[in-house]
Design an enzyme around this catalytic site. Structure first.
Site, short mmCIF file in Angstrom:
data_model
loop_
_atom_site.label_atom_id
_atom_site.label_comp_id
_atom_site.label_asym_id
_atom_site.label_seq_id
_atom_site.Cartn_x
_atom_site.Cartn_y
_atom_site.Cartn_z
CD GLU A 154 -0.09 -9.76 7.21
OE1 GLU A 154 -0.50 -10.87 6.83
OE2 GLU A 154 -0.87 -8.79 7.42
CG ASP B 212 1.53 -3.75 6.46
OD1 ASP B 212 1.90 -4.47 7.41
OD2 ASP B 212 0.85 -4.18 5.52
#
Length: 434
Positions: A167, A101
Site C-alpha cells: 500500500e 506492508d
C-alpha cells in the site's frame, strides 16, 4: 522464523449464529477474540516486511484462512492473499481489505514486541517498522474472517477477504499494491458489489470511528521538474541562463495554484516541492536543476486543473528566463481520490453508529494524505473509515503521527474494528437480501 502461537480453539469457540441477533453474536465473538487479535498484531509488528516482500505475513494469513475452511488464493499482486467465503444463502459479494506492508523506519517505541528488523530499501540497509498500523489491519481482518466463517451457513452472500501488499508503494521499478490487485482481477470471479476498509489512526481516540462521505482522502501525484539553462562562472551571471533562479521563480509561482486557481470554499489542495538539486560549487552557476514534488487534490476536476497549471507555469516561467523545462507528472506515483460513495455511506452510517455508539462516530474533515484503497473505489462503491488508536485522554496534536519512529497504537481499539467490519458486512447483506 519465530513460531506464531494461536489461542486454543476451545477458548474461542462460539455459539451458533442467529439471524435475528447477529450483532449480539458478533459482539460476543469479537470480545472473546480480543487477546488473539492482539497476539497476531504483536507478532506482525515484531516481524514487519516491506512492500512486495510480505512473504512471512502472507504465509501466516493464508494458512489461517485455510484452517477456517475459506478458499484461498496466494501470490496475487506478488504477495497478496485473497480469501473467498461463500455463504449458505444467495446474496451480494462483499470485499473487505487489509494492507500488510511496513515502512523503512527504525522503531523507537519501548514495547517488548518492537521491531528490530533490517532490510534493503533503494540500495540501503534500513530499519523496518509497521509505522502506519498495517499490522493491526491484518490482525483485525483475521478476526473478522474467524467470526464470519463461523456464520457461513447463514450468510446471505459471499465475503472476499483482500490482504494487500505494498500500500505504501512498490519498490522502484515494480508494480504493486491495490492497482496491481485490481489489474489482476481481485474484484472479479466472483464480481465484488461493495468494498469496506478501515485504517487505524494514532490521533483519533480509541473507541471512536471517523468517516467522511465523498472525497475523504486526497488524490496524489508526484512530479519531477528538470530546468535546463546555461552554465557560467558565478562571478559573471550575465553569461548564464541561471536554472537556480529560474527554479526559485517556479517554486513561488506554483504556490499561486492553491491561492488563486483553487476554489478553496469547495476543496483543499497542496503543491509541495520536496527536493531541489543542482550544482556542486559555490561559484559555478550550474547547467541544470532538478526538483521533485507532490500534489494533493480532493476531486478529479481539481486534479486535472493542478496538472495543467503546473505544466503551464513551469514551461512559461522557464521560457521567460531563457531556460527550458521538462515536467513529468505523475513521475512514479498516482493514487486517485479515496471517494466514499455518498449513498452507500448514508445507508451504512447507522451500522457504524449502532456498533460504536452514535456519540463515538465522528464526521471528519477530508485529509490530504492518500490511500490506494481508492483504486478499488474507482471500480465499485466503497467506504473507508478511520478507527481510533490514540489512548483515551491523549492529545491529537502531540500524539506520535503515522510514518514516524514513535508511532504508537492503543490495542484496546481493535475489537471495535472487528465488530464494525463484521456488522457492515452483515447489514449490507441483510439490506440486499430483503
Amino acid at each position: 522464523m519465530k513460531k506464531l502461537y494461536f489461542l486454543p480453539f476451545a477458548l474461542i469457540c462460539f455459539p451458533a449464529f442467529s439471524q435475528t441477533s447477529y450483532k449480539a453474536q458478533v459482539g460476543k465473538q469479537a470480545d472473546a477474540l480480543e487477546k488473539q487479535v492482539i497476539a497476531w498484531r504483536r507478532d506482525f509488528h515484531e516481524h514487519p516486511e516491506l512492500g512486495n516482500h510480505e512473504v512471512r505475513t502472507s504465509g501466516i494469513v493464508a494458512s489461517y484462512l485455510k484452517s477456517l475452511g475459506i478458499e484461498v488464493k496466494t501470490g496475487v499482486a506478488k504477495t497478496g492473499v485473497v480469501g473467498i467465503l461463500k455463504g449458505g444463502k444467495p446474496g451480494p459479494v462483499v470485499a473487505l481489505r487489509a494492507d500488510m506492508d511496513g515502512l523503512p523506519v527504525t522503531e523507537r517505541v519501548n514495547v517488548p514486541f518492537a521491531s528490530k528488523v533490517k532490510a534493503m530499501y533503494n540500495g540501503q540497509e534500513v530499519g523496518v517498522m509497521a509505522a502506519c498500523g498495517h499490522d493491526s489491519h491484518v490482525a483485525i481482518l483475521m478476526g473478522v474472517a474467524k467470526i464470519l466463517s463461523s456464520m457461513k451457513s447463514e450468510l446471505h452472500g459471499t465475503v472476499k477477504f483482500i490482504f494487500q501488499p505494498a500500500e505504501e508503494g512498490a519498490p522502484a521499478g515494480e508494480e504493486g499494491g491495490a492497482a496491481l490487485m485490481v489489474k489482476e482481477g481481485v474484484l472479479e470471479n466472483p464480481k465484488v458489489d461493495v468494498i469496506f476498509g478501515l485504517h487505524i489512526n494514532s490521533q483519533t481516540e480509541v473507541g471512536k470511528i471517523a468517516y467522511r462521505p465523498g472525497g475523504a482522502m486526497a488524490a496524489v501525484n508526484d512530479f519531477k521538474i528538470t530546468v535546463k539553462g546555461r552554465q557560467a562562472h558565478g562571478a559573471y551571471p550575465w553569461s548564464s541562463v541561471d536554472p537556480v533562479v529560474t527554479s526559485a521563480q517556479i517554486i513561488m509561482a506554483l504556490q499561486t495554484i492553491v491561492s488563486r486557481n483553487l476554489n478553496v470554499t469547495e476543496n483543499g489542495g497542496v503543491v509541495t516541492i520536496g527536493s531541489i538539486n543542482g550544482g556542486n560549487r559555490s561559484n559555478i552557476i550550474p547547467e541544470q536543476v532538478e526538483m521533485m514534488g507532490t500534489i494533493r487534490n480532493l476531486s478529479a476536476p481539481d486534479e486535472k486543473m493542478f496538472i495543467e497549471r503546473i505544466k503551464t507555469i513551469v514551461q512559461n516561467t522557464a521560457a521567460a528566463a531563457g531556460a527550458t523545462a521538462e515536467v513529468k507528472i505523475p513521475y512514479s506515483t498516482h493514487y486517485p481520490v479515496t471517494y466514499n460513495d455518498p449513498v452507500l455511506t448514508e445507508k451504512m452510517l447507522p451500522t457504524l453508529q449502532a456498533t460504536a455508539g452514535a456519540e463515538n462516530v465522528l464526521l471528519r474533515p477530508a485529509v490530504t494524505g492518500a490511500e490506494d484503497f481508492s483504486f478499488y473505489e474507482e471500480k465499485v462503491p466503497g467506504i473507508f473509515f478511520f478507527l481510533g488508536g490514540m489512548p483515551k485522554g491523549g492529545n491529537p496534536l502531540t500524539a506520535p503521527s503515522h510514518h514516524t519512529p514513535d508511532f504508537y497504537i492503543d490495542e484496546s481499539g481493535f475489537t471495535l474494528g472487528v465488530k464494525a467490519m463484521c456488522n457492515l458486512t452483515l447489514d449490507y447483506m441483510a439490506m440486499k437480501s430483503k
